[in-house]
Design a protein around this motif. Structure first.
Motif, PDB file in Angstrom:
ATOM      1  N   LYS A  61       0.772  -1.207   0.078  1.00  0.00           N
ATOM      2  CA  LYS A  61      -0.035  -0.219   0.054  1.00  0.00           C
ATOM      3  C   LYS A  61       0.937   1.316  -0.149  1.00  0.00           C
ATOM      4  CE  LYS A  61      -1.790  -1.468   3.927  1.00  0.00           C
ATOM      5  NZ  LYS A  61      -1.044  -2.513   3.851  1.00  0.00           N
ATOM      6  N   SER A  62       1.957   1.238   1.055  1.00  0.00           N
ATOM      7  CA  SER A  62       2.716   2.618   0.990  1.00  0.00           C
ATOM      8  C   SER A  62       3.582   2.694  -0.373  1.00  0.00           C
ATOM      9  CB  SER A  62       3.716   2.384   2.206  1.00  0.00           C
ATOM     10  OG  SER A  62       2.760   2.368   3.491  1.00  0.00           O
ATOM     11  N   SER A  63       3.893   1.370  -0.782  1.00  0.00           N
ATOM     12  CA  SER A  63       4.872   1.663  -2.109  1.00  0.00           C
ATOM     13  C   SER A  63       3.989   2.245  -3.116  1.00  0.00           C
ATOM     14  CB  SER A  63       5.297   0.137  -2.482  1.00  0.00           C
ATOM     15  OG  SER A  63       6.183  -0.513  -1.413  1.00  0.00           O
ATOM     16  N   LEU A  74       6.422   7.988   1.984  1.00  0.00           N
ATOM     17  CA  LEU A  74       5.902   6.949   3.089  1.00  0.00           C
ATOM     18  C   LEU A  74       7.040   5.708   3.237  1.00  0.00           C
ATOM     19  CD1 LEU A  74       2.205   6.516   1.866  1.00  0.00           C
ATOM     20  CD2 LEU A  74       3.027   7.672   4.070  1.00  0.00           C
ATOM     21  N   PRO A  75       7.177   5.584   4.667  1.00  0.00           N
ATOM     22  CA  PRO A  75       8.247   4.488   4.672  1.00  0.00           C
ATOM     23  C   PRO A  75       7.480   2.964   4.269  1.00  0.00           C
ATOM     24  CG  PRO A  75       7.348   5.179   6.803  1.00  0.00           C
ATOM     25  CD  PRO A  75       6.735   5.935   5.790  1.00  0.00           C
ATOM     26  N   VAL A  76       8.736   2.347   3.622  1.00  0.00           N
ATOM     27  CA  VAL A  76       8.246   1.033   3.162  1.00  0.00           C
ATOM     28  C   VAL A  76       9.033   0.098   3.756  1.00  0.00           C
ATOM     29  CG1 VAL A  76       8.835  -0.340   0.794  1.00  0.00           C
ATOM     30  CG2 VAL A  76       7.149   1.922   0.926  1.00  0.00           C
ATOM     31  N   PRO A  80       5.712  -5.631   8.976  1.00  0.00           N
ATOM     32  CA  PRO A  80       4.608  -4.768   8.990  1.00  0.00           C
ATOM     33  C   PRO A  80       5.134  -3.348   9.527  1.00  0.00           C
ATOM     34  CG  PRO A  80       4.162  -6.802  10.253  1.00  0.00           C
ATOM     35  CD  PRO A  80       5.661  -6.595   9.541  1.00  0.00           C
ATOM     36  N   THR A  81       4.692  -2.497   8.887  1.00  0.00           N
ATOM     37  CA  THR A  81       5.274  -1.113   8.848  1.00  0.00           C
ATOM     38  C   THR A  81       4.237   0.022   9.245  1.00  0.00           C
ATOM     39  OG1 THR A  81       6.835  -1.780   7.021  1.00  0.00           O
ATOM     40  CG2 THR A  81       6.639   0.516   7.607  1.00  0.00           C
ATOM     41  N   THR A  82       3.320   0.300   8.311  1.00  0.00           N
ATOM     42  CA  THR A  82       2.186   1.187   8.731  1.00  0.00           C
ATOM     43  C   THR A  82       1.371   0.960   9.996  1.00  0.00           C
ATOM     44  OG1 THR A  82       2.310   1.798   6.326  1.00  0.00           O
ATOM     45  CG2 THR A  82       0.844   3.026   7.621  1.00  0.00           C
ATOM     46  N   ALA A  83       1.656   1.658  10.996  1.00  0.00           N
ATOM     47  CA  ALA A  83       0.992   1.178  12.491  1.00  0.00           C
ATOM     48  C   ALA A  83      -0.330   2.121  12.461  1.00  0.00           C
ATOM     49  CB  ALA A  83       1.840   1.328  13.531  1.00  0.00           C
ATOM     50  N   VAL A 213      -4.794   8.642   1.588  1.00  0.00           N
ATOM     51  CA  VAL A 213      -4.897   7.868   3.001  1.00  0.00           C
ATOM     52  C   VAL A 213      -4.396   6.604   2.928  1.00  0.00           C
ATOM     53  CG1 VAL A 213      -6.464   7.396   4.973  1.00  0.00           C
ATOM     54  CG2 VAL A 213      -7.102   9.120   3.511  1.00  0.00           C
ATOM     55  N   ASP A 214      -3.152   6.426   3.661  1.00  0.00           N
ATOM     56  CA  ASP A 214      -2.439   4.993   3.790  1.00  0.00           C
ATOM     57  C   ASP A 214      -2.986   4.344   5.138  1.00  0.00           C
ATOM     58  OD1 ASP A 214      -1.014   2.983   3.249  1.00  0.00           O
ATOM     59  OD2 ASP A 214       0.882   3.938   3.893  1.00  0.00           O
ATOM     60  N   THR A 215      -3.611   3.237   5.013  1.00  0.00           N
ATOM     61  CA  THR A 215      -3.880   2.416   6.367  1.00  0.00           C
ATOM     62  C   THR A 215      -3.097   1.418   6.826  1.00  0.00           C
ATOM     63  OG1 THR A 215      -5.440   1.006   5.162  1.00  0.00           O
ATOM     64  CG2 THR A 215      -6.483   3.252   5.760  1.00  0.00           C
TER      65      THR A 215
HETATM   66 MG   LIG Z   1       2.539   0.623   4.794  1.00  0.00          MG
END
Ligand SMILES: [Mg+2]
Ligand SMILES: Nc1nc2c(ncn2[C@@H]2O[C@H](COP(=O)(O)OP(=O)(O)OP(=O)(O)O)[C@@H](O)[C@H]2O)c(=O)[nH]1
Length: 635
Positions: A61-63, A74-76, A80-83, A213-215
């Motif tokens: 998603k972030s990529s 966004l960090p990739v 598991p990354t996006t908290a 919006v990145d979830t």
């Molecule tokens: Mg992410």
């Protein structure tokens, strides 16, 4: 992403609406229409498109968001990354948020503690205070955590690690720079305390008014906060669901798709896009086709027909854009997506907004035209018309006043009960499937704990899954309920207009915009004290007897019967909650609309009376009318 000048069109239409409103400024009788024009102008000028990205952990998603932006914002990472929810927003320097700043909303202390206690409970640990919880976390042993508990374990460890540095900030709003953003977004010992980050960042997307919006990946931790994801499903202009090339659909994925399938028909437009990411991993065109076919049939199974699916490589798309290499960008597959997407958001959505604005201008012009016509009749006729108008105004106004508190909450209640009847039915269809997920032989094989403990925890899991499933079903029905309220409102308004027009044919109200309704929060879990550990254990002698013999199927049968009452109680309680919350909203919607109609009626009757008494400057009115027409495109 080339947006084809939609911003320009929106700005230009907003300007036309403002000019048209300006024409009406000194005509007291059309102030309702004027307000409607100005509101629309404001909305068009500040137009935002919200795009929400969903998908499993590490689906990309972030990529993909970075690929759309053309920059690694966004960090990739493979873990598991996006908290927390990360929003990339157009900068707002006037409000103090220039390019490169970020607003971090920390979780409230209560919310964090609730999250911690919940994760501990999933791991079979009980605590009441945060001090007890931190101590319990210290006692957790990584090798005693079953696979499905791993995300909870990771979350709890992160809280423990970050507690001393971060707990003072709970409940606050922090201001950080884009350099610090990575830490708050991806360093788990920080990000586990964060609820939402808004990064103000200039890029080709935000320049078009897009909010991205990145979830966090859908999984059992975030499953508790279904309401948040649901708000984005409900309110986003577009929903992008990302899957990773040939990754199997997880249970969380399936739950999410099921939810998309449930709500898909409640939206006027199809706003869902499906991305098959990491298409660069395909070894051949045939293989890629096979994967896309697999995704398509999975979507179909979850009730999503005719999906728009885009296989693409976020990796190469970003590389191509960063190196200014159109060939790589083209080959990544992102261009096809962007083209369709631009057509939808900037094309279709802009068209709708522009048309609604123009309809308001036309309404205003028509109203003026009718006054001009009334003024043309002879004096005796005008006097008679004015007399009739005065009496019509009295009866119509009285009727509106009466109708203002005549919302048909019974009809709404009937609809809610009917919808919840189907919720119960569908949930009982799915009981077997959820039971099999919870009481799965591999869980028993892999969980190092005592079989009785595993059995109890499988039941707890099932109880949570059923609660989750029911809550999702109920949330999905709220969209139908809200649509129903809007339909009832529109019907009421149309019938007022129709009745008023039998006496005052020139009556012209502004259009009825759908009301934004509040979805009530649903946080309950299914309670079933009837199910006791001892009773559960009576079905289990050993794994062989349970899985290969009668144990499991007997438990399934008897558990289903035992849960029938608790499930009924649960849905009935929810139904009562929904009925109350929505009856209130229906009442206020109807009262508000009746008020608007009343105001418009009085204003316009007054205008007409002035026209009939020849108090209006007819020549000026004619000029205004022709100027209004100039703000409309030639038809
Ligand atoms: Mg992410
Ligand atoms: N080969 C390949 N790998 C990709 C592509 N896109 C993402 N990845 C890899 O997939 C992994 C996960 O990517 P993310 O963008 O962090 O995924 P995410 O969905 O945001 O993950 P969470 O934030 O943890 O939910 C990373 O290791 C990426 O390098 C792609 O197009 N091709």
């Amino acid at each position: 992403m080339a947006a084809g000048g939609h911003r320009e069109r929106l700005r230009e239409t907003a300007e036309r609406l403002r000019l048209a409103a300006g024409e009406l400024a000194d005509v007291a009788a059309v102030q309702s229409l004027r307000r409607s024009l100005l509101e629309k102008a404001e909305r068009l000028a500040g137009n935002r498109f919200t795009i929400a990205l969903f998908g499993a952990f590490s689906a990309g998603k972030s990529s993909f968001a970075n690929a759309l932006i053309g920059e690694r914002v966004l960090p990739v990472s493979p873990n598991p990354t996006t908290a927390a929810i990360n929003k990339i927003m157009p900068p707002d320097p006037e409000a103090g948020w220039p390019h490169g700043t970020a607003k971090v909303r920390m979780k409230s202390r209560d919310r964090l503690i609730a999250d911690v206690l919940y994760s501990l409970e999933v791991l079979g640990e009980k605590a009441v205070t945060i001090e007890q919880a931190l101590q319990a976390i210290g006692g957790l042993k990584a090798d005693r955590i079953p696979g499905k508990g791993k995300p909870h374990y990771a979350f709890l460890r992160a809280v423990q690690q970050g507690w001393s540095g971060m707990s003072d900030f709970l409940g606050q709003e922090l201001r950080i720079t884009s350099d610090e953003f990575g830490g708050y977004a991806a360093d788990e010992s920080k990000s586990c305390f964060v609820e939402l980050i808004e990064l103000y960042y200039t890029n080709p997307l935000t320049e078009q008014g897009v909010v991205l919006v990145d979830t966090p990946g859908a999984d059992s931790i975030n499953a508790r906060h279904t309401g948040v994801a649901f708000d984005y499903i409900k309110n986003a202009d577009a929903i992008l669901f990302v899957t990773y090339y040939n990754h199997a659909f997880s249970h969380a994925d399936k739950q999410f798709l099921l939810q998309l399938g449930r709500v898909k028909d409640s939206f006027e437009l199809d706003k869902m896009f499906f991305i098959v990411n990491a298409a660069d991993l395909a070894s051949s065109a045939e293989e890629l086709e096979g994967v896309v076919g697999h995704v398509e049939s999975n979507l179909l199974q979850h009730g999503i027909r005719h999906p728009r699916i885009y296989p693409l490589s976020s990796y190469y798309a970003l590389e191509g854009k960063q190196n200014g290499d159109p060939q790589t960008t083209e080959q990544s597959g992102i261009v096809r997506f962007e083209r369709d997407f631009v057509r939808f958001t900037f094309g279709e959505l802009t068209d709708i907004a522009v048309r609604a604005g123009e309809a308001d201008i036309r309404r205003a012009a028509d109203t003026l035209q009718r006054w001009i016509n009334s003024a043309k009749s002879d004096a005796a006729d005008r006097a008679k018309q004015a007399e009739e108008l005065r009496s019509a105004l009295r009866t119509s106004a009285a009727r509106l006043e009466q109708d203002a508190d005549k919302a048909d909450v019974r009809e709404l209640g009937k609809e809610i009960e009917e919808l919840l009847y189907y919720v119960k039915q569908r949930s009982s269809y799915r009981f077997g499937e959820l039971f099999n997920v919870a009481f799965n032989p591999s869980l028993f094989r892999e969980d190092p704990r005592d079989a009785k403990v595993v059995l109890q925890s499988a039941w707890e899991d099932l109880r949570r899954m059923i609660s989750f499933d029911l809550s999702q079903e109920i949330l999905a029905t709220t969209l139908r309920i809200e649509n129903k309220i809007n339909r009832m409102a529109k019907q009421a308004a149309d019938s007022w207009t129709e009745t008023i027009r039998t006496e005052i044919p020139s009556f012209e109200p502004a259009d009825v915009q759908p009301f934004k309704l509040r979805t009530p929060e649903l946080t309950d879990t299914l309670l079933a004290d009837e199910v006791q550990t001892k009773w559960l254990a009576s079905f289990f002698k050993n794994a062989k007897q349970f899985f290969e013999g009668e144990g499991k199927s007997q438990l399934r049968k008897e558990l289903e019967a035992k849960l029938s009452d608790p499930m009924r109680r649960f849905t009935e309680a929810q139904a009562a909650r929904l009925e109350e919350a929505y009856a209130d909203q229906l009442r206020s919607v109807i009262a508000e609309l009746a008020g608007q109609w009343h105001t418009a009626l009085e204003e316009q009757a007054e205008g007409l009376l002035e026209a009939l008494d020849m108090k209006l400057d007819l020549e000026a009115l004619k000029e205004k009318h022709s100027r209004l027409l100039q703000y409309l495109p030639p038809s």
